[in-house]
Enzyme design. Structure first.
Site, PDB file in Angstrom:
ATOM      1  N   LYS A   1       0.816  -1.208   0.000  1.00  0.00           N
ATOM      2  CA  LYS A   1       0.000   0.000   0.000  1.00  0.00           C
ATOM      3  C   LYS A   1       0.860   1.273   0.000  1.00  0.00           C
ATOM      4  O   LYS A   1       0.382   2.343  -0.359  1.00  0.00           O
ATOM      5  CB  LYS A   1      -0.975  -0.008   1.186  1.00  0.00           C
ATOM      6  CG  LYS A   1      -1.878  -1.241   1.231  1.00  0.00           C
ATOM      7  CD  LYS A   1      -2.502  -1.548  -0.099  1.00  0.00           C
ATOM      8  CE  LYS A   1      -3.397  -2.774  -0.177  1.00  0.00           C
ATOM      9  NZ  LYS A   1      -2.846  -4.058   0.252  1.00  0.00           N
TER      10      LYS A   1
ATOM     11  N   TYR B   1     -12.152 -15.029   2.349  1.00  0.00           N
ATOM     12  CA  TYR B   1     -11.157 -14.001   2.623  1.00  0.00           C
ATOM     13  C   TYR B   1     -10.710 -14.076   4.087  1.00  0.00           C
ATOM     14  O   TYR B   1     -11.545 -14.084   5.001  1.00  0.00           O
ATOM     15  CB  TYR B   1     -11.745 -12.607   2.340  1.00  0.00           C
ATOM     16  CG  TYR B   1     -10.809 -11.498   2.764  1.00  0.00           C
ATOM     17  CD1 TYR B   1      -9.857 -10.991   1.886  1.00  0.00           C
ATOM     18  CD2 TYR B   1     -10.845 -10.994   4.067  1.00  0.00           C
ATOM     19  CE1 TYR B   1      -8.973 -10.005   2.290  1.00  0.00           C
ATOM     20  CE2 TYR B   1      -9.963 -10.002   4.479  1.00  0.00           C
ATOM     21  CZ  TYR B   1      -9.035  -9.514   3.586  1.00  0.00           C
ATOM     22  OH  TYR B   1      -8.159  -8.553   3.997  1.00  0.00           O
TER      23      TYR B   1
ATOM     24  N   TYR C   1      -2.729 -12.698   2.440  1.00  0.00           N
ATOM     25  CA  TYR C   1      -2.381 -12.386   1.048  1.00  0.00           C
ATOM     26  C   TYR C   1      -1.151 -13.154   0.565  1.00  0.00           C
ATOM     27  O   TYR C   1      -1.249 -14.071  -0.243  1.00  0.00           O
ATOM     28  CB  TYR C   1      -2.132 -10.876   0.895  1.00  0.00           C
ATOM     29  CG  TYR C   1      -3.326 -10.012   1.165  1.00  0.00           C
ATOM     30  CD1 TYR C   1      -4.265  -9.772   0.168  1.00  0.00           C
ATOM     31  CD2 TYR C   1      -3.527  -9.423   2.407  1.00  0.00           C
ATOM     32  CE1 TYR C   1      -5.362  -8.961   0.397  1.00  0.00           C
ATOM     33  CE2 TYR C   1      -4.623  -8.615   2.648  1.00  0.00           C
ATOM     34  CZ  TYR C   1      -5.539  -8.384   1.640  1.00  0.00           C
ATOM     35  OH  TYR C   1      -6.628  -7.586   1.881  1.00  0.00           O
TER      36      TYR C   1
HETATM   37  C1  LIG Z   1      -3.660  -5.371   0.016  1.00  0.00           C
HETATM   38  C2  LIG Z   1      -2.674  -6.487  -0.044  1.00  0.00           C
HETATM   39  C3  LIG Z   1      -2.541  -7.292  -1.184  1.00  0.00           C
HETATM   40  C4  LIG Z   1      -3.443  -7.209  -2.367  1.00  0.00           C
HETATM   41  O1  LIG Z   1      -3.224  -6.096  -3.152  1.00  0.00           O
HETATM   42  P1  LIG Z   1      -4.440  -5.489  -3.976  1.00  0.00           P
HETATM   43  O2  LIG Z   1      -3.876  -4.308  -4.634  1.00  0.00           O
HETATM   44  O3  LIG Z   1      -5.506  -5.172  -2.964  1.00  0.00           O
HETATM   45  O4  LIG Z   1      -4.918  -6.524  -4.929  1.00  0.00           O
HETATM   46  C5  LIG Z   1      -1.551  -8.255  -1.201  1.00  0.00           C
HETATM   47  N1  LIG Z   1      -0.745  -8.433  -0.139  1.00  0.00           N
HETATM   48  C6  LIG Z   1      -0.856  -7.704   0.981  1.00  0.00           C
HETATM   49  C7  LIG Z   1       0.051  -8.000   2.112  1.00  0.00           C
HETATM   50  C8  LIG Z   1      -1.824  -6.706   1.077  1.00  0.00           C
HETATM   51  O5  LIG Z   1      -1.936  -5.990   2.197  1.00  0.00           O
END
Ligand SMILES: *Cc1c(COP(=O)(O)O)cnc(C)c1O
Length: 333
Positions: free
Chosen positions: A49, A263, A289
């Site tokens: 992010k 999720y 993720y």
């Molecule tokens: C938000 C996030 C993702 C996914 O990215 P997107 O842009 O939302 O598809 C992947 N890994 C981590 C650790 C995240 O925080």
């Protein structure tokens, strides 16, 4: 593609390293594995992010905002990084956290990202699973405006075309690194959720005609809606960049076979991947993720998707702080 015309604040520690994973490569016996360390972007333990927020927060400042609002799941990494950069810029930060898992464990509700959100001084409110989060943010923005504040709303995951510009920068950075070391990348693999990361990568790589295919490993939605979401956002990002029509539909590939029950719900493959990366490379993945993304990569290697000698790069998107929200689910705990 001219990125210089977009407002940007420099916060990411970039370029992030591109490193070989020799022990993991050996253990799996498949293609050469590399890792692009976007877990090391430097903002509040880092993560994907940060690059998006370089453009989003610059846009907020251009709009005269004194407050930012965003949303995510209880253990959102996006919420944590937004809270940190808001603190650094002296902006008030409001986070609406959606209970997507129903977990009542103390670690999930209080530790990990939630603990850090509060440490950064963000104001937290909870929302039930299934809440219309965009509507909830709009209502909060309205209320804050009526109180005289100037709120700027950042979509979940920072995933709009402005945020996706962050992953255009990552794509170009990776092309440079690969060219510098004469590395012919066969596939770039990343976890994909709110889609901004994959959309930005695809827009950057397609726009640059880099010839590096991206494979997203889904963490929430099924394949068809996930690919639609990535494609739409990649097209919007290409429009914003001034290269409309640059995105081929077949450049958008998501494999959503590794989501499991939903999720943020752990899978055996995620636990194996987190443990394997810790013990073979000393690298921390996350439960929501990168753990599921790596679980997908490991399984596809075992299925023989790539030959020995090919080069596969895993984009490490960060999130290890979330491990502390999942102590209850991890075998070492
Ligand atoms: C938000 C996030 C993702 C996914 O990215 P997107 O842009 O939302 O598809 C992947 N890994 C981590 C650790 C995240 O925080």
């Amino acid at each position: 593609m001219k990125l210089a015309r977009f407002a940007r604040i420099r916060i990411a520690h970039a370029p992030t390293p591109l490193e070989p994973m020799q022990r993991l490569t050996q253990l799996l016996g498949g293609p050469n594995l590399w890792i692009k360390r976007d877990d090391c972007t430097g903002l509040a333990t880092g993560g994907n992010k940060t690059r998006k927020l370089e453009f989003l927060m610059a846009d907020a400042l251009e709009h005269g905002a004194d407050t930012v609002i965003t949303q995510g799941a209880t253990q959102s990494n996006h919420a944590r990084q937004t809270a940190a950069i808001a603190a650094r810029l002296g902006l008030q930060c409001h986070l609406i956290l959606e209970d997507r898992t129903g977990y009542r464990h103390d670690d999930y509700r209080r530790s990990g990202n939630v603990f850090l959100d509060q440490l950064f001084g963000a104001r937290l409110s909870d929302a039930a699973g299934g809440t219309d989060m965009d509507a909830a943010m709009a209502r909060l923005a309205e209320r804050l405006r009526s109180e005289g504040r100037k709120p700027y709303v950042i979509p979940g995951g920072g995933s709009n075309a402005i945020g996706a510009l962050g992953y255009v920068t990552c794509a170009l950075e990776l092309v440079d690194q690969a060219n510098d070391r004469e590395l012919d990348i066969d596939t770039l693999v990343t976890a994909t959720g709110s889609a901004g990361t994959q959309a930005g990568l695809v827009a950057g790589l397609e726009g640059a005609r880099a010839g590096i295919p991206v494979l997203g490993i889904g963490v929430r939605a099924p394949k068809a809606p996930q690919e639609d979401k990535v494609f739409r956002l990649a097209e919007q990002t290409a429009d914003l960049l001034g290269v409309p029509g640059a995105i081929r539909r077949d450049a958008v590939d998501a494999n959503c076979d590794y989501v499991g029950a939903g999720y943020g719900v752990p899978t055996p493959g995620m636990i194996e991947a987190v443990t394997l990366l810790a013990r073979s490379e000393g690298i921390l993945l996350d439960p929501v993720y990168s753990g599921k993304g790596m679980a997908g990569l490991i399984d596809l290697i075992r299925q023989g998707r790539w030959r020995k000698g090919q080069n596969v790069v895993f984009l490490h998107t960060g999130g290890a702080v979330g491990l502390y929200g999942y102590l209850h689910a991890m075998p070492a705990a």
